[in-house]
Design a protein around this motif. Structure first.
Motif, PDB file in Angstrom:
ATOM      1  N   PRO A  13      19.174  -9.165 -44.297  1.00  0.00           N
ATOM      2  CA  PRO A  13      18.151 -10.059 -43.089  1.00  0.00           C
ATOM      3  C   PRO A  13      19.013 -11.156 -42.685  1.00  0.00           C
ATOM      4  N   THR A  14      20.378 -11.330 -43.028  1.00  0.00           N
ATOM      5  CA  THR A  14      21.072 -12.466 -42.455  1.00  0.00           C
ATOM      6  C   THR A  14      22.024 -11.729 -41.274  1.00  0.00           C
ATOM      7  N   VAL A  15      21.778 -12.322 -40.216  1.00  0.00           N
ATOM      8  CA  VAL A  15      22.500 -12.052 -39.024  1.00  0.00           C
ATOM      9  C   VAL A  15      23.560 -13.187 -38.611  1.00  0.00           C
ATOM     10  N   LEU A  16      24.836 -13.054 -38.292  1.00  0.00           N
ATOM     11  CA  LEU A  16      25.707 -13.958 -37.862  1.00  0.00           C
ATOM     12  C   LEU A  16      26.495 -13.727 -36.628  1.00  0.00           C
ATOM     13  N   ALA A  17      26.358 -14.710 -35.716  1.00  0.00           N
ATOM     14  CA  ALA A  17      26.949 -14.421 -34.439  1.00  0.00           C
ATOM     15  C   ALA A  17      27.981 -15.622 -34.384  1.00  0.00           C
ATOM     16  N   HIS A  25      26.453 -18.851 -35.902  1.00  0.00           N
ATOM     17  CA  HIS A  25      24.909 -19.227 -36.155  1.00  0.00           C
ATOM     18  C   HIS A  25      24.730 -18.031 -37.081  1.00  0.00           C
ATOM     19  N   ALA A  26      23.919 -18.576 -38.186  1.00  0.00           N
ATOM     20  CA  ALA A  26      23.241 -17.569 -38.987  1.00  0.00           C
ATOM     21  C   ALA A  26      21.733 -17.697 -39.152  1.00  0.00           C
ATOM     22  N   TRP A  27      21.353 -16.411 -38.636  1.00  0.00           N
ATOM     23  CA  TRP A  27      19.853 -16.110 -38.546  1.00  0.00           C
ATOM     24  C   TRP A  27      19.308 -15.434 -39.911  1.00  0.00           C
ATOM     25  N   THR A  28      18.016 -15.897 -40.217  1.00  0.00           N
ATOM     26  CA  THR A  28      17.509 -15.151 -41.428  1.00  0.00           C
ATOM     27  C   THR A  28      16.385 -14.452 -40.537  1.00  0.00           C
ATOM     28  N   ILE A  78      10.872 -11.450 -36.887  1.00  0.00           N
ATOM     29  CA  ILE A  78      10.836 -13.026 -36.646  1.00  0.00           C
ATOM     30  C   ILE A  78      11.792 -13.580 -37.540  1.00  0.00           C
ATOM     31  N   ILE A  79      12.653 -14.464 -36.406  1.00  0.00           N
ATOM     32  CA  ILE A  79      13.344 -15.353 -37.258  1.00  0.00           C
ATOM     33  C   ILE A  79      12.696 -16.492 -37.750  1.00  0.00           C
TER      34      ILE A  79
END
Length: 115
Positions: free
Chosen positions: A26-30, A56-59, A65-66
């Motif tokens: 579930p963790t997305v990194l940009a 940026h680290a998004w869950t 939904i973030i």
């Protein structure tokens, strides 16, 4: 970033163009970077260039939904998967490095993001 989002920054344009995007569950990194000249100083020398690297680290939930956003500027980020195991009444913590940011060209603080 807060000054940019609230409109109080005198230099409102900061392009977030990712160089790399990766996901671990579930963790997305940009990760990306941006170089600019300060408004008051523009004599053409390389000393005036301001380099900013960002991660940026998004869950992201199962519904897409973030639910959490973490942002790091001029920081080296290492993502590590942490797991615990038990064997004969003792608890062991295992960590496995998964990813490390690469765009920072300078010596910057580092942190470990455990997932």
């Amino acid at each position: 970033m807060m000054r940019l989002l609230t409109g109080s920054d005198s230099e409102p344009f900061f392009p977030f163009l990712p160089i790399k995007i990766v996901a671990f569950g579930p963790t997305v990194l940009a990760e990306g970077s941006h170089s600019s000249l300060p408004k008051a100083v523009d004599d053409g020398s390389d000393d005036d260039v301001r380099h900013v690297s960002w991660v940026h680290a998004w869950t992201v939930g199962d519904d897409g939904i973030i639910s959490q956003v973490r942002e790091y500027f001029n920081t080296s980020v290492t993502v590590t998967r942490v797991a615990t195991t038990t064997s004969s009444s003792s608890l062991h913590c295992l960590s496995q490095p998964l990813w490390e940011s690469t765009v920072s060209e300078e010596s910057v603080p580092g942190l470990v993001l455990a997932i």
